[in-house]
Design a protein around this motif. Sequence first.
Motif, mmCIF file in Angstrom:
data_model
loop_
_atom_site.group_PDB
_atom_site.id
_atom_site.type_symbol
_atom_site.label_atom_id
_atom_site.label_comp_id
_atom_site.label_asym_id
_atom_site.label_seq_id
_atom_site.Cartn_x
_atom_site.Cartn_y
_atom_site.Cartn_z
ATOM 1 N N ASN A 192 0.830 -1.204 -0.072
ATOM 2 C CA ASN A 192 0.060 -0.178 0.106
ATOM 3 C C ASN A 192 0.621 1.380 0.238
ATOM 4 O O ASN A 192 0.242 2.392 -0.377
ATOM 5 C CB ASN A 192 -1.149 0.011 1.232
ATOM 6 N N LYS A 193 2.126 1.277 0.398
ATOM 7 C CA LYS A 193 2.874 2.437 0.733
ATOM 8 C C LYS A 193 3.763 2.504 -0.597
ATOM 9 O O LYS A 193 4.121 3.542 -1.151
ATOM 10 C CB LYS A 193 3.899 2.089 1.740
ATOM 11 N N PHE A 194 4.242 1.383 -1.116
ATOM 12 C CA PHE A 194 5.357 1.075 -2.242
ATOM 13 C C PHE A 194 4.842 0.599 -3.440
ATOM 14 O O PHE A 194 4.222 -0.371 -3.372
ATOM 15 C CB PHE A 194 6.717 0.648 -1.846
ATOM 16 N N ARG A 195 4.959 1.242 -4.835
ATOM 17 C CA ARG A 195 4.265 0.643 -5.707
ATOM 18 C C ARG A 195 5.232 0.606 -6.911
ATOM 19 O O ARG A 195 5.894 1.866 -7.285
ATOM 20 C CB ARG A 195 3.127 1.187 -5.970
ATOM 21 N N THR A 196 5.549 -0.397 -7.607
ATOM 22 C CA THR A 196 6.289 -0.367 -9.122
ATOM 23 C C THR A 196 5.540 -1.191 -10.084
ATOM 24 O O THR A 196 4.371 -1.516 -9.617
ATOM 25 C CB THR A 196 7.912 -1.354 -8.837
ATOM 26 N N LEU A 197 5.894 -1.174 -11.048
ATOM 27 C CA LEU A 197 5.229 -1.721 -12.028
ATOM 28 C C LEU A 197 4.925 -3.237 -12.000
ATOM 29 O O LEU A 197 3.882 -3.873 -12.499
ATOM 30 C CB LEU A 197 5.909 -1.443 -13.757
ATOM 31 N N GLY A 198 5.952 -3.740 -11.422
ATOM 32 C CA GLY A 198 5.923 -5.083 -11.082
ATOM 33 C C GLY A 198 5.984 -6.255 -12.249
ATOM 34 O O GLY A 198 5.694 -7.418 -12.042
ATOM 35 N N SER A 199 6.652 -5.883 -13.534
ATOM 36 C CA SER A 199 6.539 -6.518 -14.399
ATOM 37 C C SER A 199 7.805 -6.101 -15.389
ATOM 38 O O SER A 199 8.136 -4.959 -15.218
ATOM 39 C CB SER A 199 5.453 -6.680 -15.386
#
Length: 266
Positions: A192-199
């Motif tokens: 919920n705090k950190f977000r990247t594209l993830g792919s």
Amino acid sequence: MANRKNLYFYHKQDEELLKKAAPLYDLAEQYGFTLVNDYRDANIITSIGGEGTFLQAIRKTGFRDDCLYAGISTSDSLSMYCDFHIDDIEKMIEAISNEKIEVRRYPTIEVKIDGETSFQCLNEFSIRSAIIKTFVLDVFIDGLHFETFRGDGMIVSTPTGSTAYNKSVNGAIVDPLLPCMQVSELASLNNNKFRTLGSSFILSGDRTLTLKVVQDGNDYPTMGMDNEALSIQHVEKVEIKLSNKIIKTVKLKDNSFWEKVQRTFL
């Protein structure tokens, strides 16, 4: 091939390999090649060993784009860059005699560290945390702040390098006819705090990728260029783009990139 007759062999100098390589030296002279002791005098550079030896041959000879590279494998099987096997001299003779070889052109990437140190990679550039702590990178594409990455690190690969380290982290395999580079994450932190594209994502050869290391005490990353570590301590910015240097390799006509992928992985 007819005008390329100055041949340089790159391999380890141990006794066992020298004994195995001796027939190759004789074969080269038999077919009119001139063996040179300095790679700068060569227009064909041939590695004898494995995939790692081929990558080292290119690096140690300066990523020359004015000569041909060829790979001869000494292991039980062929690899992505080695079309010939050291024990199959007849196949080499047949390929040379019947013109069953062709030239393939593989893109490389250029990496610049803090606007100063610059080098090429044929497979990939990797950057990762050197300690057990989240590594933070601000990721820019052509100057646009794309994301802030938190995790173990990132891999930027060429199309041919997409089958190596990149594949081990579930990156896509890319056709080497596409001039591009692929960016893959190493254990990104997503909540919920950190977000990247993830792919993984693929960038056109016209793009410039910039990685800015967040200066939070973990700014001494471990960096790799192909199969070699880069020894630079403090790092602030890494710029990566497709290089104008193309590596030309000698390949068998009936052994395409996708036939290699099929043989290696399926």
